[in-house]
Design a protein around this motif. Structure first.
Motif, short mmCIF file in Angstrom:
data_model
loop_
_atom_site.label_atom_id
_atom_site.label_comp_id
_atom_site.label_asym_id
_atom_site.label_seq_id
_atom_site.Cartn_x
_atom_site.Cartn_y
_atom_site.Cartn_z
N ASP A 159 44.46 29.30 34.33
CA ASP A 159 43.59 29.46 35.36
C ASP A 159 42.56 30.57 35.13
OD1 ASP A 159 45.09 27.43 36.78
OD2 ASP A 159 46.08 28.78 38.01
N SER A 219 38.70 29.79 35.01
CA SER A 219 37.83 30.53 36.09
C SER A 219 36.71 31.20 35.56
CB SER A 219 38.62 31.28 36.85
OG SER A 219 39.50 30.56 37.69
N LEU A 250 37.63 32.50 43.16
CA LEU A 250 38.54 31.76 42.29
C LEU A 250 40.01 32.78 41.94
CD1 LEU A 250 36.23 29.89 39.77
CD2 LEU A 250 37.75 28.85 41.56
N LEU A 289 42.12 32.49 44.91
CA LEU A 289 42.91 31.42 44.71
C LEU A 289 44.03 31.41 43.60
CD1 LEU A 289 43.25 28.23 45.74
CD2 LEU A 289 41.75 27.72 43.86
N LEU A 323 44.65 27.57 40.48
CA LEU A 323 43.68 26.66 40.44
C LEU A 323 44.25 25.20 39.75
CD1 LEU A 323 40.53 26.19 40.49
CD2 LEU A 323 40.42 27.05 38.29
#
Length: 104
Positions: free
Chosen positions: A33, A37, A84, A87, A94
Motif C-alpha cells: 500500500d 501510494s 493515502l 487511509l 488501500l
C-alpha cells in the motif's frame, strides 16, 4: 535539469505502477500500500506539474501566477499523499478499500 533522466524515471514509475496494481489488490499489506501510494503520487505530481508548466506560462500570466500554480501542485501532492497514508495506517488500507469497492 536533465529531462532525459526525468523521462526515464517517469517511465520506470509507470512500469512500477503496472506491476504493483495487481499485487497490492491480490495481497493487501502495508508495504504494498505504501509503495503504491508513493508511486501514484509521483506519477500524478509529474503529470499535473507538466500541465501547469506547459499552460501557465509567465509570458501569458506574469511571474507570480505560475509560481503560485506550481506551489499549488506541490500542496496537492502533499495532501494526496497524507490522505493515502491516513487511509493506509488509520483505516482498512488501500488494497482492501479497492477490494471493498469491487465487492459492492
Amino acid at each position: 535539469m536533465d529531462h532525459g533522466k526525468l523521462w526515464s524515471y517517469e517511465k520506470m514509475v509507470t512500469l512500477g505502477l503496472l506491476g504493483m496494481m495487481p499485487l497490492h489488490v491480490m495481497f493487501p499489506n502495508i508495504l504494498f500500500d505504501v509503495v503504491m501510494s508513493v508511486l501514484m503520487v509521483m506519477h500524478s505530481h509529474w503529470g499535473i506539474e507538466a500541465v501547469v508548466i506547459d499552460y501557465v506560462r509567465p509570458v501569458i500570466f506574469g511571474d507570480t501566477i505560475p509560481k503560485i500554480a506550481i506551489w499549488m501542485v506541490y500542496g496537492f501532492s502533499i495532501v494526496f499523499l497524507v490522505g493515502l497514508f491516513n487511509l493506509i495506517f488509520n483505516s482498512t488500507g488501500l488494497g482492501n478499500s479497492i477490494r471493498m469497492m469491487w465487492s459492492v
